[in-house]
Design a protein around this motif. Structure first.
Motif, PDB file in Angstrom:
ATOM      1  N   SER A  96       0.818  -1.211   0.000  1.00 15.12           N
ATOM      2  CA  SER A  96       0.000   0.000   0.000  1.00 15.12           C
ATOM      3  C   SER A  96       0.863   1.277   0.000  1.00 15.12           C
ATOM      4  O   SER A  96       0.508   2.279   0.606  1.00 15.12           O
ATOM      5  CB  SER A  96      -0.918  -0.002   1.226  1.00 15.12           C
ATOM      6  N   GLN A  97       2.009   1.172  -0.721  1.00 14.22           N
ATOM      7  CA  GLN A  97       2.922   2.316  -0.745  1.00 14.22           C
ATOM      8  C   GLN A  97       3.132   2.899  -2.139  1.00 14.22           C
ATOM      9  O   GLN A  97       3.396   4.100  -2.273  1.00 14.22           O
ATOM     10  CB  GLN A  97       4.302   1.914  -0.187  1.00 14.22           C
ATOM     11  N   SER A  98       3.021   2.074  -3.158  1.00 14.17           N
ATOM     12  CA  SER A  98       3.403   2.533  -4.497  1.00 14.17           C
ATOM     13  C   SER A  98       2.266   3.199  -5.259  1.00 14.17           C
ATOM     14  O   SER A  98       2.497   3.822  -6.298  1.00 14.17           O
ATOM     15  CB  SER A  98       3.905   1.337  -5.317  1.00 14.17           C
ATOM     16  N   GLY A  99       1.050   3.040  -4.789  1.00 12.36           N
ATOM     17  CA  GLY A  99      -0.095   3.559  -5.521  1.00 12.36           C
ATOM     18  C   GLY A  99      -0.693   2.552  -6.490  1.00 12.36           C
ATOM     19  O   GLY A  99      -1.735   2.814  -7.086  1.00 12.36           O
ATOM     20  N   SER A 100      -0.054   1.384  -6.675  1.00 10.45           N
ATOM     21  CA  SER A 100      -0.581   0.376  -7.600  1.00 10.45           C
ATOM     22  C   SER A 100      -1.142  -0.856  -6.893  1.00 10.45           C
ATOM     23  O   SER A 100      -1.677  -1.748  -7.537  1.00 10.45           O
ATOM     24  CB  SER A 100       0.522  -0.070  -8.576  1.00 10.45           C
ATOM     25  N   ARG A 101      -1.012  -0.868  -5.563  1.00 11.05           N
ATOM     26  CA  ARG A 101      -1.522  -1.983  -4.762  1.00 11.05           C
ATOM     27  C   ARG A 101      -1.103  -3.337  -5.343  1.00 11.05           C
ATOM     28  O   ARG A 101      -1.921  -4.229  -5.584  1.00 11.05           O
ATOM     29  CB  ARG A 101      -3.046  -1.906  -4.639  1.00 11.05           C
ATOM     30  N   SER A 102       0.165  -3.513  -5.542  1.00 16.11           N
ATOM     31  CA  SER A 102       0.700  -4.728  -6.154  1.00 16.11           C
ATOM     32  C   SER A 102       0.748  -5.875  -5.146  1.00 16.11           C
ATOM     33  O   SER A 102       0.980  -5.672  -3.954  1.00 16.11           O
ATOM     34  CB  SER A 102       2.116  -4.472  -6.684  1.00 16.11           C
ATOM     35  N   LEU A 103       0.543  -7.066  -5.667  1.00 20.62           N
ATOM     36  CA  LEU A 103       0.701  -8.271  -4.850  1.00 20.62           C
ATOM     37  C   LEU A 103       2.189  -8.456  -4.564  1.00 20.62           C
ATOM     38  O   LEU A 103       3.003  -8.580  -5.481  1.00 20.62           O
ATOM     39  CB  LEU A 103       0.154  -9.486  -5.612  1.00 20.62           C
ATOM     40  N   ASP A 104       2.538  -8.457  -3.286  1.00 22.71           N
ATOM     41  CA  ASP A 104       3.970  -8.564  -2.977  1.00 22.71           C
ATOM     42  C   ASP A 104       4.312  -9.755  -2.083  1.00 22.71           C
ATOM     43  O   ASP A 104       5.489  -9.998  -1.814  1.00 22.71           O
ATOM     44  CB  ASP A 104       4.476  -7.266  -2.330  1.00 22.71           C
ATOM     45  N   HIS A 105       3.294 -10.501  -1.659  1.00 21.69           N
ATOM     46  CA  HIS A 105       3.622 -11.669  -0.833  1.00 21.69           C
ATOM     47  C   HIS A 105       2.436 -12.623  -0.765  1.00 21.69           C
ATOM     48  O   HIS A 105       1.283 -12.192  -0.819  1.00 21.69           O
ATOM     49  CB  HIS A 105       4.004 -11.239   0.588  1.00 21.69           C
ATOM     50  N   ARG A 106       2.759 -13.912  -0.673  1.00 26.68           N
ATOM     51  CA  ARG A 106       1.730 -14.938  -0.472  1.00 26.68           C
ATOM     52  C   ARG A 106       2.175 -15.834   0.675  1.00 26.68           C
ATOM     53  O   ARG A 106       3.315 -16.298   0.701  1.00 26.68           O
ATOM     54  CB  ARG A 106       1.522 -15.787  -1.732  1.00 26.68           C
ATOM     55  N   MET A 107       1.264 -16.092   1.612  1.00 32.07           N
ATOM     56  CA  MET A 107       1.575 -16.942   2.756  1.00 32.07           C
ATOM     57  C   MET A 107       0.631 -18.143   2.742  1.00 32.07           C
ATOM     58  O   MET A 107      -0.587 -17.996   2.594  1.00 32.07           O
ATOM     59  CB  MET A 107       1.394 -16.161   4.061  1.00 32.07           C
ATOM     60  N   ILE A 108       1.216 -19.330   2.868  1.00 28.87           N
ATOM     61  CA  ILE A 108       0.404 -20.543   2.900  1.00 28.87           C
ATOM     62  C   ILE A 108      -0.308 -20.653   4.240  1.00 28.87           C
ATOM     63  O   ILE A 108       0.323 -20.665   5.300  1.00 28.87           O
ATOM     64  CB  ILE A 108       1.269 -21.794   2.662  1.00 28.87           C
ATOM     65  N   LYS A 109      -1.637 -20.729   4.185  1.00 27.12           N
ATOM     66  CA  LYS A 109      -2.450 -20.857   5.398  1.00 27.12           C
ATOM     67  C   LYS A 109      -2.736 -22.320   5.721  1.00 27.12           C
ATOM     68  O   LYS A 109      -2.693 -22.734   6.875  1.00 27.12           O
ATOM     69  CB  LYS A 109      -3.765 -20.096   5.205  1.00 27.12           C
ATOM     70  N   GLN A 110      -3.042 -23.118   4.693  1.00 29.53           N
ATOM     71  CA  GLN A 110      -3.367 -24.528   4.889  1.00 29.53           C
ATOM     72  C   GLN A 110      -2.873 -25.345   3.700  1.00 29.53           C
ATOM     73  O   GLN A 110      -2.797 -24.840   2.576  1.00 29.53           O
ATOM     74  CB  GLN A 110      -4.879 -24.741   5.022  1.00 29.53           C
ATOM     75  N   LYS A 111      -2.538 -26.594   3.970  1.00 29.74           N
ATOM     76  CA  LYS A 111      -2.187 -27.550   2.933  1.00 29.74           C
ATOM     77  C   LYS A 111      -3.121 -28.743   3.032  1.00 29.74           C
ATOM     78  O   LYS A 111      -3.459 -29.188   4.129  1.00 29.74           O
ATOM     79  CB  LYS A 111      -0.739 -28.033   3.104  1.00 29.74           C
ATOM     80  N   SER A 112      -3.540 -29.260   1.899  1.00 28.66           N
ATOM     81  CA  SER A 112      -4.396 -30.454   1.898  1.00 28.66           C
ATOM     82  C   SER A 112      -4.131 -31.258   0.637  1.00 28.66           C
ATOM     83  O   SER A 112      -3.581 -30.744  -0.348  1.00 28.66           O
ATOM     84  CB  SER A 112      -5.878 -30.079   1.991  1.00 28.66           C
ATOM     85  N   ALA A 113      -4.500 -32.503   0.690  1.00 30.03           N
ATOM     86  CA  ALA A 113      -4.331 -33.378  -0.469  1.00 30.03           C
ATOM     87  C   ALA A 113      -5.475 -34.378  -0.500  1.00 30.03           C
ATOM     88  O   ALA A 113      -5.950 -34.837   0.546  1.00 30.03           O
ATOM     89  CB  ALA A 113      -2.993 -34.102  -0.411  1.00 30.03           C
ATOM     90  N   THR A 114      -5.913 -34.712  -1.712  1.00 36.68           N
ATOM     91  CA  THR A 114      -7.000 -35.659  -1.922  1.00 36.68           C
ATOM     92  C   THR A 114      -6.506 -36.823  -2.764  1.00 36.68           C
ATOM     93  O   THR A 114      -5.800 -36.627  -3.755  1.00 36.68           O
ATOM     94  CB  THR A 114      -8.187 -34.979  -2.625  1.00 36.68           C
ATOM     95  N   VAL A 115      -6.874 -38.020  -2.350  1.00 37.38           N
ATOM     96  CA  VAL A 115      -6.525 -39.237  -3.078  1.00 37.38           C
ATOM     97  C   VAL A 115      -7.810 -39.852  -3.625  1.00 37.38           C
ATOM     98  O   VAL A 115      -8.805 -39.969  -2.902  1.00 37.38           O
ATOM     99  CB  VAL A 115      -5.802 -40.241  -2.169  1.00 37.38           C
ATOM    100  N   THR A 116      -7.791 -40.245  -4.896  1.00 39.14           N
ATOM    101  CA  THR A 116      -8.963 -40.839  -5.535  1.00 39.14           C
ATOM    102  C   THR A 116      -8.582 -42.163  -6.183  1.00 39.14           C
ATOM    103  O   THR A 116      -7.615 -42.226  -6.944  1.00 39.14           O
ATOM    104  CB  THR A 116      -9.552 -39.900  -6.598  1.00 39.14           C
ATOM    105  N   LEU A 117      -9.327 -43.209  -5.858  1.00 35.76           N
ATOM    106  CA  LEU A 117      -9.135 -44.521  -6.470  1.00 35.76           C
ATOM    107  C   LEU A 117     -10.406 -44.919  -7.207  1.00 35.76           C
ATOM    108  O   LEU A 117     -11.504 -44.770  -6.676  1.00 35.76           O
ATOM    109  CB  LEU A 117      -8.858 -45.612  -5.430  1.00 35.76           C
ATOM    110  N   THR A 118     -10.254 -45.428  -8.407  1.00 37.93           N
ATOM    111  CA  THR A 118     -11.372 -46.008  -9.139  1.00 37.93           C
ATOM    112  C   THR A 118     -11.177 -47.514  -9.139  1.00 37.93           C
ATOM    113  O   THR A 118     -10.254 -48.036  -9.759  1.00 37.93           O
ATOM    114  CB  THR A 118     -11.438 -45.472 -10.580  1.00 37.93           C
ATOM    115  N   ILE A 119     -12.036 -48.201  -8.405  1.00 36.89           N
ATOM    116  CA  ILE A 119     -11.903 -49.638  -8.173  1.00 36.89           C
ATOM    117  C   ILE A 119     -12.923 -50.388  -9.015  1.00 36.89           C
ATOM    118  O   ILE A 119     -14.083 -49.992  -9.105  1.00 36.89           O
ATOM    119  CB  ILE A 119     -12.094 -49.953  -6.676  1.00 36.89           C
ATOM    120  N   GLU A 120     -12.481 -51.485  -9.618  1.00 41.31           N
ATOM    121  CA  GLU A 120     -13.355 -52.232 -10.521  1.00 41.31           C
ATOM    122  C   GLU A 120     -13.797 -53.587  -9.965  1.00 41.31           C
ATOM    123  O   GLU A 120     -14.650 -54.240 -10.572  1.00 41.31           O
ATOM    124  CB  GLU A 120     -12.654 -52.448 -11.863  1.00 41.31           C
TER     125      GLU A 120
END
Length: 248
Positions: free
Chosen positions: A48-72
């Motif tokens: 909030s200093q340059s007047g362009s409101r540039s994205l200057d940082h990203r912080m990871i809040k949560q991590k998750s993973a999904t596993v999917t199996l197709t069984i026959e």
């Protein structure tokens, strides 16, 4: 040098011992698809200093993973896992004078208390015997009787029979199941080079749907969340979730 990939292989699901090691590994049979999807939830910061409101940082809040199996393969173990159920294999036995409902009419179908019946005898309430093929039909595998002719019989009818052992699988009789997953994979794009995948803890959801009538080979999809394994050091190089090992 290019290294392309097209994987096949055998999947194993197992329990874990107190140290997080896999035990009782068993294959669910042919797994048509196995997918791992990683996701992060991030907080974005805009300066909030340059007047362009540039994205200057990203912080990871949560991590998750999904596993999917197709069984026959519709084995009792696979269905029990998908249905959050238990399975039991019963014993043989006999039933004497099981009463059918009163008021049956021609065309009514009655399901006996047990399937896989044999030595079936149907009598009326005055002990007069009904004749198979004339007064009723019987589907002995499913344990069902259908009335063809009431004649002058006195209801209720009584069924006496023997029955065989069958496997029964319940629904929602088990808590949320966790499994260790191991894929012994082959990279068919690289001369069947061997790759091992281990996912330490998967908490499976119940199946979303299952087709009992279909014109195709039936299959069902299992989806679960990948959980952190507290038996692995949190600061270890390979982490607490799983690993991929390129063997050849």
């Amino acid at each position: 040098m290019s290294y392309y990939a097209s994987f096949q292989g055998r999947v194993y699901l197992g329990q874990r011992d107190a140290n997080g090691n896999p035990i009782e590994l068993r294959t669910p049979g042919n797994v048509a698809e196995l997918k791992l999807a990683l996701k992060t939830e991030v907080i974005e910061h805009y300066e909030s200093q340059s007047g362009s409101r540039s994205l200057d940082h990203r912080m990871i809040k949560q991590k998750s993973a999904t596993v999917t199996l197709t069984i026959e393969e519709f084995t009792k173990d696979n269905l029990a896992l998908a249905l959050y159920g238990n399975y039991t294999t019963g014993t043989t036995g006999t039933v004497t004078d099981e009463p059918l409902p009163t008021g049956l009419v021609v065309g009514d179908r009655y399901a006996l208390a047990h399937p896989k019946v044999s030595a079936l005898i149907v009598k009326d309430n005055a002990s007069a015997s009904l004749t198979l093929g004339t007064h009723y039909t019987a589907d002995t595998d499913f344990g069902a009787i259908q009335i063809l002719n009431l004649a002058n019989f006195v209801q209720p009818f009584l069924a006496t029979y023997s029955y065989g052992a069958v496997t029964e699988i319940g629904i929602f009789t088990q808590p949320l199941p966790e499994r260790f997953l191991r894929l012994e994979g082959l990279n068919t794009a690289q001369g069947n080079a061997k790759t091992l995948v281990e996912l330490y803890r998967i908490a499976f959801d119940p199946l979303k749907e299952i087709s009992f009538i279909s014109n195709e080979y039936n299959k069902f999809e299992l989806e679960g969340s990948l959980l952190a394994d507290s038996t692995k050091p949190i600061d270890a190089t390979l982490g607490q979730f799983g690993k991929i090992i390129q063997i050849s």
